[in-house]
Write an enzyme that holds these catalytic residues in place. Structure first.
Site, PDB file in Angstrom:
ATOM      1  N   HIS A  32       0.757  -1.181  -0.118  1.00 30.22           N
ATOM      2  CA  HIS A  32      -0.072  -0.115   0.058  1.00 30.22           C
ATOM      3  C   HIS A  32       0.935   1.204   0.012  1.00 30.22           C
ATOM      4  O   HIS A  32       0.637   2.179  -0.689  1.00 30.22           O
ATOM      5  CB  HIS A  32      -0.811  -0.026   1.297  1.00 30.22           C
ATOM      6  CG  HIS A  32      -1.684   1.334   1.470  1.00 30.22           C
ATOM      7  ND1 HIS A  32      -2.482   1.761   0.758  1.00 30.22           N
ATOM      8  CD2 HIS A  32      -1.784   2.045   2.407  1.00 30.22           C
ATOM      9  CE1 HIS A  32      -2.981   2.980   1.081  1.00 30.22           C
ATOM     10  NE2 HIS A  32      -2.467   3.292   2.059  1.00 30.22           N
ATOM     11  N   GLU A  60      -0.837   7.542  12.358  1.00 27.67           N
ATOM     12  CA  GLU A  60      -1.982   6.999  12.776  1.00 27.67           C
ATOM     13  C   GLU A  60      -1.961   5.412  13.262  1.00 27.67           C
ATOM     14  O   GLU A  60      -2.703   4.895  14.281  1.00 27.67           O
ATOM     15  CB  GLU A  60      -2.726   7.155  11.555  1.00 27.67           C
ATOM     16  CG  GLU A  60      -4.445   6.717  11.620  1.00 27.67           C
ATOM     17  CD  GLU A  60      -5.059   7.016  10.322  1.00 27.67           C
ATOM     18  OE1 GLU A  60      -5.800   6.150   9.998  1.00 27.67           O
ATOM     19  OE2 GLU A  60      -4.887   8.013   9.793  1.00 27.67           O
ATOM     20  N   ASP A  61      -1.092   4.581  12.700  1.00 26.63           N
ATOM     21  CA  ASP A  61      -1.160   3.297  12.903  1.00 26.63           C
ATOM     22  C   ASP A  61       0.051   2.720  13.702  1.00 26.63           C
ATOM     23  O   ASP A  61       0.051   1.548  14.101  1.00 26.63           O
ATOM     24  CB  ASP A  61      -1.087   2.457  11.602  1.00 26.63           C
ATOM     25  CG  ASP A  61      -2.529   2.699  10.716  1.00 26.63           C
ATOM     26  OD1 ASP A  61      -3.411   3.003  11.605  1.00 26.63           O
ATOM     27  OD2 ASP A  61      -2.506   2.403   9.613  1.00 26.63           O
TER      28      ASP A  61
END
Length: 190
Positions: A32, A60-61
């Site tokens: 991705h 974010e992750d």
């Protein structure tokens, strides 16, 4: 051309996301990140934007505030600002899905051109993946997404509309083509 900074960002992105896979597919997450960077570069990204594309999900992750500080240390304020602009939540637990998405859509109106480029590249990659997987999996695909069928389709149409209100670029037009194709297929399979 891309310098050693891009190579360092690629290595760092791989380190951060090495154990992560795409929702429901088992595809290594780095695919991705590479795809988003590729799209951004194809649509004119400079090196900072390409680096931000590789790192757009890192805060974010993969660590929130600490990761933000590390991105700033390694790649500077500009890359960090772009990554921040692509981040819909940096807290655990994340706010409710619909609230996060509505806030993200609202922020598009004031986002910098660099954030718009990386964000649109991300959303195009995601929409292409959803379309490809939907052709294979059919309705079971929607189980992967917190918003389900209705919420996911709403989100991607709302993104297209928000991006178009800032500036219609060939990248935004491509996102709209893919989202429209997904909507048509979803209506047909309903």
């Amino acid at each position: 051309m891309l310098s050693e900074r891009f190579t360092q960002a690629l290595t760092y992105a791989h380190e951060l996301h090495a154990k992560q896979v795409r929702k429901g597919s088992g595809v290594p997450y780095i695919a991705h990140l590479l795809g988003v960077a590729s799209i951004a570069l194809e649509y004119g990204a400079n090196e900072d934007e390409a680096i931000a594309a590789l790192l757009h999900d890192a805060i974010e992750d993969q660590g929130g505030t600490a990761t933000r500080a590390e991105i700033r240390r390694r790649f500077g304020d500009n890359v960090t600002a772009i990554v921040d602009g692509c981040t819909d939540a940096d807290t655990i637990p994340k706010p409710p899905w619909k609230q996060r998405k509505e806030t993200y859509i609202a922020h598009i109106a004031t986002a910098s051109p660099s954030v718009l480029l990386v964000s649109t590249s991300d959303k195009l990659y995601n929409a292409q993946s959803i379309l490809k997987d939907y052709r294979v999996l059919g309705e079971s695909l929607w189980e992967r997404f917190q918003g389900g069928r209705q919420g996911t389709l709403w989100y991607y149409r709302a993104l297209v509309d928000a991006f178009k209100q800032t500036k219609t670029t060939s990248l935004v037009e491509e996102l709209e083509r893919v989202v429209t194709e997904l909507e048509i297929l979803a209506a047909y399979k309903k």
